[in-house]
Design a protein around this motif. Sequence first.
Motif, PDB file in Angstrom:
ATOM      1  N   THR A 187      31.761  11.240   2.088  1.00 18.72           N
ATOM      2  CA  THR A 187      30.214  11.163   1.646  1.00 18.72           C
ATOM      3  C   THR A 187      29.540   9.949   1.866  1.00 18.72           C
ATOM      4  OG1 THR A 187      30.509  11.796  -0.756  1.00 18.72           O
ATOM      5  CG2 THR A 187      30.776  13.254   1.113  1.00 18.72           C
ATOM      6  N   ASP A 188      30.304   8.899   0.873  1.00 19.82           N
ATOM      7  CA  ASP A 188      29.622   7.788   0.919  1.00 19.82           C
ATOM      8  C   ASP A 188      28.503   7.773  -0.173  1.00 19.82           C
ATOM      9  OD1 ASP A 188      29.444   5.058   1.082  1.00 19.82           O
ATOM     10  OD2 ASP A 188      27.695   5.295   1.973  1.00 19.82           O
ATOM     11  N   ARG A 189      29.287   8.515  -1.221  1.00 19.67           N
ATOM     12  CA  ARG A 189      28.636   9.185  -2.458  1.00 19.67           C
ATOM     13  C   ARG A 189      29.314   8.306  -3.951  1.00 19.67           C
ATOM     14  NH1 ARG A 189      26.530  15.519  -2.801  1.00 19.67           N
ATOM     15  NH2 ARG A 189      24.955  14.771  -0.860  1.00 19.67           N
ATOM     16  N   PRO A 190      28.940   8.687  -5.021  1.00 18.48           N
ATOM     17  CA  PRO A 190      29.828   8.388  -5.748  1.00 18.48           C
ATOM     18  C   PRO A 190      30.774   9.312  -6.058  1.00 18.48           C
ATOM     19  CG  PRO A 190      27.571   8.064  -6.676  1.00 18.48           C
ATOM     20  CD  PRO A 190      27.882   8.462  -5.404  1.00 18.48           C
ATOM     21  N   ALA A 191      32.207   8.609  -6.457  1.00 23.46           N
ATOM     22  CA  ALA A 191      33.052   9.286  -6.864  1.00 23.46           C
ATOM     23  C   ALA A 191      32.728  10.654  -8.189  1.00 23.46           C
ATOM     24  CB  ALA A 191      34.444   9.116  -6.961  1.00 23.46           C
ATOM     25  N   ILE A 192      31.972  10.011  -8.731  1.00 28.14           N
ATOM     26  CA  ILE A 192      31.851  10.528 -10.129  1.00 28.14           C
ATOM     27  C   ILE A 192      30.231  10.425 -10.521  1.00 28.14           C
ATOM     28  CG2 ILE A 192      32.251  10.226 -12.518  1.00 28.14           C
ATOM     29  CD1 ILE A 192      34.626   8.017 -12.550  1.00 28.14           C
ATOM     30  N   PRO A 193      30.429  11.715 -11.209  1.00 27.53           N
ATOM     31  CA  PRO A 193      28.368  12.607 -10.541  1.00 27.53           C
ATOM     32  C   PRO A 193      27.740  11.693 -11.279  1.00 27.53           C
ATOM     33  CG  PRO A 193      29.292  14.188 -10.923  1.00 27.53           C
ATOM     34  CD  PRO A 193      30.703  13.217 -10.978  1.00 27.53           C
ATOM     35  N   SER A 194      26.214  11.173 -11.057  1.00 27.76           N
ATOM     36  CA  SER A 194      25.661  10.397 -12.301  1.00 27.76           C
ATOM     37  C   SER A 194      25.434  11.516 -13.488  1.00 27.76           C
ATOM     38  CB  SER A 194      24.516  10.371 -11.003  1.00 27.76           C
ATOM     39  OG  SER A 194      23.016   9.172 -12.279  1.00 27.76           O
ATOM     40  N   LEU A 195      24.908  10.850 -14.624  1.00 28.20           N
ATOM     41  CA  LEU A 195      24.313  11.847 -15.437  1.00 28.20           C
ATOM     42  C   LEU A 195      23.589  11.793 -15.482  1.00 28.20           C
ATOM     43  CD1 LEU A 195      26.626   9.958 -18.390  1.00 28.20           C
ATOM     44  CD2 LEU A 195      26.894  12.403 -17.672  1.00 28.20           C
ATOM     45  N   SER A 196      23.053  12.010 -14.398  1.00 28.14           N
ATOM     46  CA  SER A 196      21.362  11.626 -14.522  1.00 28.14           C
ATOM     47  C   SER A 196      20.738  13.353 -13.042  1.00 28.14           C
ATOM     48  CB  SER A 196      20.172  10.309 -13.973  1.00 28.14           C
ATOM     49  OG  SER A 196      20.251   9.887 -12.709  1.00 28.14           O
ATOM     50  N   GLY A 197      21.790  13.641 -12.793  1.00 27.71           N
ATOM     51  CA  GLY A 197      21.015  14.836 -11.830  1.00 27.71           C
ATOM     52  C   GLY A 197      21.174  16.294 -12.812  1.00 27.71           C
ATOM     53  N   ARG A 198      20.370  16.221 -12.454  1.00 23.81           N
ATOM     54  CA  ARG A 198      19.834  17.847 -13.065  1.00 23.81           C
ATOM     55  C   ARG A 198      20.910  18.994 -13.657  1.00 23.81           C
ATOM     56  NH1 ARG A 198      14.674  18.887 -13.850  1.00 23.81           N
ATOM     57  NH2 ARG A 198      13.848  20.735 -13.277  1.00 23.81           N
ATOM     58  N   PRO A 199      22.285  18.632 -12.992  1.00 36.01           N
ATOM     59  CA  PRO A 199      23.189  19.738 -13.852  1.00 36.01           C
ATOM     60  C   PRO A 199      23.522  19.780 -15.460  1.00 36.01           C
ATOM     61  CG  PRO A 199      23.457  19.927 -11.619  1.00 36.01           C
ATOM     62  CD  PRO A 199      22.881  18.415 -11.900  1.00 36.01           C
ATOM     63  N   TRP A 200      23.162  18.250 -15.455  1.00 32.84           N
ATOM     64  CA  TRP A 200      23.858  17.149 -16.281  1.00 32.84           C
ATOM     65  C   TRP A 200      21.876  17.623 -16.913  1.00 32.84           C
ATOM     66  CZ3 TRP A 200      28.458  16.491 -17.989  1.00 32.84           C
ATOM     67  CH2 TRP A 200      29.148  16.059 -16.878  1.00 32.84           C
ATOM     68  N   TRP A 201      20.915  17.844 -17.514  1.00 32.28           N
ATOM     69  CA  TRP A 201      20.168  17.185 -17.903  1.00 32.28           C
ATOM     70  C   TRP A 201      20.206  18.828 -17.805  1.00 32.28           C
ATOM     71  CZ3 TRP A 201      15.634  21.231 -16.785  1.00 32.28           C
ATOM     72  CH2 TRP A 201      15.144  21.022 -17.538  1.00 32.28           C
ATOM     73  N   ALA A 202      20.019  19.704 -16.905  1.00 30.42           N
ATOM     74  CA  ALA A 202      20.263  21.795 -17.617  1.00 30.42           C
ATOM     75  C   ALA A 202      21.286  21.962 -18.933  1.00 30.42           C
ATOM     76  CB  ALA A 202      20.086  22.349 -16.905  1.00 30.42           C
TER      77      ALA A 202
END
Length: 133
Positions: free
Chosen positions: A6-21
């Motif tokens: 997917t060419d995305r980081p393997a570890i999701p960023s902490l700034s994403g909506r799930p982390w915020w929620a």
Amino acid sequence: MHDDRTDRPAIPSLSGRPWWAANEVLAFLVELVALACLFGWGFTLGDGLAIQLLLGAGVLAVAIALWALFAAPRARFPLPLAGVLVVKAVVLGGGALALYAMGHPVAATIMAVVVVVNTGLAETFRHRPAATA
């Protein structure tokens, strides 16, 4: 490190909506625990059930009033960030101190650390655009 598919980081960023929620849910739970601790501490101050209930409810009412007037998302009297953080320190920190005063120093320390990390993350998320994914 990237995921080749997917060419995305393997570890999701902490700034994403799930982390915020998740952090917002944790903030709500911390607020409830702080209020419960403040009630419990107020309850321990008096002699006799009626006085204990009055003191517990009184401490709880003061904390709720402070929060509703100055720290809630729809506060009656919105304060600048520094003021909101002071109110949060009084109420949430007061909950941790109440826990300590009731004889639970380890739990109080854990609660204080959770309050600081949760509040720090909440302010970080609030000032950064949410990641779209």
